[in-house]
Design a protein around this motif. Structure first.
Motif, short mmCIF file in Angstrom:
data_model
loop_
_atom_site.label_atom_id
_atom_site.label_comp_id
_atom_site.label_asym_id
_atom_site.label_seq_id
_atom_site.Cartn_x
_atom_site.Cartn_y
_atom_site.Cartn_z
N UNK A 72 0.97 -1.12 -0.10
CA UNK A 72 0.10 0.07 0.03
C UNK A 72 0.98 1.22 0.00
N UNK A 73 0.50 2.20 -0.79
CA UNK A 73 1.23 3.50 -0.95
C UNK A 73 0.59 4.32 0.08
N UNK A 74 1.65 5.09 0.91
CA UNK A 74 1.19 6.02 1.90
C UNK A 74 1.60 7.45 1.64
N UNK A 75 0.99 8.41 2.13
CA UNK A 75 1.48 9.84 2.29
C UNK A 75 1.15 10.33 3.75
N UNK A 90 -9.32 0.94 -3.66
CA UNK A 90 -10.42 0.38 -4.17
C UNK A 90 -10.38 -1.11 -4.59
N UNK A 91 -9.14 -1.04 -5.47
CA UNK A 91 -8.96 -2.56 -5.94
C UNK A 91 -8.62 -3.41 -4.90
N UNK A 92 -7.68 -3.07 -3.89
CA UNK A 92 -7.47 -3.99 -2.56
C UNK A 92 -8.68 -4.38 -2.18
N UNK A 93 -9.72 -3.34 -1.88
CA UNK A 93 -10.80 -3.70 -0.96
C UNK A 93 -11.82 -4.52 -1.65
N UNK A 94 -11.96 -4.42 -2.96
CA UNK A 94 -12.71 -5.45 -3.68
C UNK A 94 -12.16 -6.66 -3.75
N UNK A 95 -10.97 -6.78 -3.54
CA UNK A 95 -10.43 -8.21 -3.46
C UNK A 95 -10.27 -8.89 -2.07
N UNK A 96 -10.88 -8.27 -0.99
CA UNK A 96 -10.68 -8.52 0.38
C UNK A 96 -12.39 -8.44 1.00
N UNK A 115 -27.07 -9.08 -2.80
CA UNK A 115 -26.07 -9.86 -3.11
C UNK A 115 -25.54 -9.57 -4.50
N UNK A 116 -26.19 -9.06 -5.19
CA UNK A 116 -25.86 -8.47 -6.87
C UNK A 116 -25.29 -7.03 -6.81
N UNK A 117 -25.65 -6.32 -5.85
CA UNK A 117 -25.36 -4.89 -6.03
C UNK A 117 -24.01 -4.35 -6.08
N UNK A 118 -23.15 -4.94 -5.19
CA UNK A 118 -21.53 -4.45 -5.51
C UNK A 118 -21.09 -5.03 -6.73
N UNK A 119 -21.08 -6.16 -7.18
CA UNK A 119 -20.54 -6.60 -8.30
C UNK A 119 -20.92 -5.81 -9.59
N UNK A 120 -22.30 -5.30 -9.74
CA UNK A 120 -22.76 -4.82 -10.70
C UNK A 120 -22.48 -3.20 -10.60
N UNK A 121 -22.52 -2.52 -9.66
CA UNK A 121 -22.04 -1.05 -9.33
C UNK A 121 -20.68 -0.85 -9.33
N UNK A 122 -19.96 -1.63 -8.48
CA UNK A 122 -18.85 -1.43 -8.31
C UNK A 122 -17.54 -1.98 -9.34
N UNK A 123 -18.10 -3.41 -9.69
CA UNK A 123 -17.18 -3.96 -10.73
C UNK A 123 -17.70 -3.99 -12.15
#
Length: 260
Positions: A72-75, A90-96, A115-123
């Motif tokens: 993870x990149x930090x500032x 976002x990429x890490x969260x969607x994989x965890x 169950x369908x909401x995130x795969x449709x709207x986020x992915x």
């Protein structure tokens, strides 16, 4: 998986503060593909905070978090530290995918819609494809007949199983469970435990924060005992539960393992 594959999740020397209160004091956790790691410890030991930091729902003040070898990149530093790359977060969260103690289902949506909401709207996945997967995962957790009902019409155990199906429908690299059974009475708790055990047998990578020592003993490859923000003891469940080395773990287990 080969020995050269990086861990799915690796945490190194993680520190987390809330103001002057240091909750995590240099914690290291590793979960390779297919590993089930359970985090145990008394309330306030830092278990849930560690899980939320791993999923970047909380900002940590020091240490490294790596997902499949990508750091993870930090500032900023200290209490001002935060992730520097929003797209990476976002990429890490969607994989965890995370399953919470409270089910967090949308009350105005049917179980299938939840169950369908995130795969449709986020992915941005195809809706028909997602629906097919969602129905399959709801079947897998034993509530395929509840697709068209709403959360309020389900028991707590059924709602938690719907939340697990929702997490699975994201097709994540790992599942993070934060006390998935603590809001349930014993009978409903066993419904959820059975699903988690099935996922472990499938070879799913999971990190589980739990108060259920039997669950930790049955499904884990590795158990971590946290005490006051540090790892007091860790190892295979047979060793940790069968021959605890530290006095603090012995005390903890004597108070919590009467069912074992």
């Amino acid at each position: 998986m080969t020995q050269t594959d990086p861990p799915v999740i690796e945490i190194r020397n993680l520190h987390k503060q809330y103001g002057n209160l240091e909750v995590l004091k240099g914690v290291d956790i590793t979960a390779h593909k297919g590993d089930v790691v359970s985090l145990i410890g008394s309330s306030g030991s830092g278990k849930s905070t560690l899980l939320r930091c791993a999923n970047l729902l909380e900002d940590s003040q020091q240490g490294d978090i790596l997902f499949e070898g990508e750091s993870v990149h930090w500032r900023g530093q200290g209490l001002s530290r935060q992730p520097a790359d929003k797209a990476q977060v976002i990429r890490i969260r969607t994989n965890l995918s995370m399953v919470f103690q409270q089910f967090n289902l949308w009350s105005h949506m049917s179980i299938l819609q939840n169950v369908m909401e995130a795969p449709v709207t986020v992915l941005n996945r195809d809706k028909a494809e997602v629906e097919k997967s969602a129905r399959a995962y709801l079947d897998q957790v034993g509530i395929g007949d509840k697709c068209d009902v709403y959360p309020a019409q389900l028991s707590g155990g059924q709602q938690q199983r719907a939340a697990i199906a929702r997490a699975l429908c994201m097709e994540p690299r790992a599942l993070l469970f934060d006390e998935p059974t603590s809001a349930l009475d014993p009978e409903l708790e066993q419904e959820v435990v059975r699903v988690i055990k099935d996922l472990a047998r499938e070879g799913r990578t999971m990190i589980i924060v739990t108060h259920d020592m039997r669950l930790a003993a049955d499904v884990s490859d590795h158990v971590v005992f946290l005490h006051k923000g540090k790892i007091e003891e860790q190892g295979p469940p047979a060793t940790l539960f069968g021959s605890p080395k530290t006095e603090r773990l012995q005390q903890f287990l004597s108070a919590t393992t009467s069912a074992l």
